[in-house]
Design a protein around this motif. Sequence first.
Motif, mmCIF file in Angstrom:
data_model
loop_
_atom_site.group_PDB
_atom_site.id
_atom_site.type_symbol
_atom_site.label_atom_id
_atom_site.label_comp_id
_atom_site.label_asym_id
_atom_site.label_seq_id
_atom_site.Cartn_x
_atom_site.Cartn_y
_atom_site.Cartn_z
ATOM 1 N N LEU A 103 -28.563 27.355 27.672
ATOM 2 C CA LEU A 103 -27.705 28.048 26.711
ATOM 3 C C LEU A 103 -27.426 29.435 27.257
ATOM 4 N N TYR A 104 -26.205 29.895 27.076
ATOM 5 C CA TYR A 104 -25.821 31.255 27.444
ATOM 6 C C TYR A 104 -25.281 31.920 26.189
ATOM 7 N N VAL A 105 -25.836 33.065 25.844
ATOM 8 C CA VAL A 105 -25.446 33.756 24.619
ATOM 9 C C VAL A 105 -25.081 35.193 24.977
ATOM 10 N N GLY A 106 -23.977 35.676 24.437
ATOM 11 C CA GLY A 106 -23.569 37.052 24.694
ATOM 12 C C GLY A 106 -22.462 37.482 23.748
ATOM 13 N N PHE A 107 -22.133 38.750 23.830
ATOM 14 C CA PHE A 107 -21.057 39.310 23.010
ATOM 15 C C PHE A 107 -19.806 39.456 23.864
ATOM 16 N N ASP A 108 -18.658 39.121 23.310
ATOM 17 C CA ASP A 108 -17.370 39.247 23.977
ATOM 18 C C ASP A 108 -16.677 40.491 23.442
ATOM 19 N N ALA A 109 -16.568 41.530 24.270
ATOM 20 C CA ALA A 109 -16.001 42.807 23.838
ATOM 21 C C ALA A 109 -14.534 42.668 23.428
ATOM 22 N N ILE A 110 -13.781 41.828 24.109
ATOM 23 C CA ILE A 110 -12.356 41.665 23.792
ATOM 24 C C ILE A 110 -12.187 41.010 22.426
ATOM 25 N N ARG A 111 -12.946 39.939 22.165
ATOM 26 C CA ARG A 111 -12.871 39.285 20.853
ATOM 27 C C ARG A 111 -13.407 40.186 19.755
ATOM 28 N N CYS A 112 -14.421 40.986 20.064
ATOM 29 C CA CYS A 112 -14.995 41.882 19.056
ATOM 30 C C CYS A 112 -13.980 42.940 18.631
ATOM 31 N N ALA A 113 -13.160 43.397 19.569
ATOM 32 C CA ALA A 113 -12.149 44.415 19.270
ATOM 33 C C ALA A 113 -10.947 43.823 18.541
ATOM 34 N N SER A 114 -10.797 42.501 18.607
ATOM 35 C CA SER A 114 -9.686 41.821 17.940
ATOM 36 C C SER A 114 -9.899 41.818 16.428
ATOM 37 N N PHE A 115 -8.823 41.716 15.681
ATOM 38 C CA PHE A 115 -8.930 41.676 14.227
ATOM 39 C C PHE A 115 -9.032 40.254 13.695
#
Length: 158
Positions: free
Chosen positions: A37-49
């Motif tokens: 499993l690979y888990v992480g945060f996506d900065a581009i999706r996080c900045a999206s509304f």
Amino acid sequence: MTHFQVLIDTNTTVTAKHIALYAKNRTMDSGTYALDLYVGFDAIRCASFESKQTNLVWHSRRSGRLIKHHKDARGELCLSSGGTDFCQGLTVIVDDKHGHLPLNPTKQDFAFGECSHGDVHYHNLVAWIAASVKAYFKHHMRLCSNKKTILTERVTDQ
């Protein structure tokens, strides 16, 4: 992304006893396999509304393709889906590199119903993925003083 390797038992439902054995570096029995499993945060999706929810991507290296994609996997993984928990662009990739997940003939979905103990296999799979995601998210929340606004700022600044 953070890598987790979990042991999925296809015959026996996971209990607290199994988790304790796993923590003591239990060896694999027949009917048990390792899943990445690979888990992480996506900065581009996080900045999206629009698409900040937890994404779950199932990939099979054996068939060489994307099997399934959930744009909001909080319900699938029994995670809190009210409010903004798990909505910081969290991404989970399930890498079935050894081909242990039962696929239907078109390799576009799973076929747990066609194998023995398929319901147990699926339950254990979801339980381990959810546990890994919760541990990852809670760890990062603790690093941010349990404030989602600070976590969101840190993710988007990456």
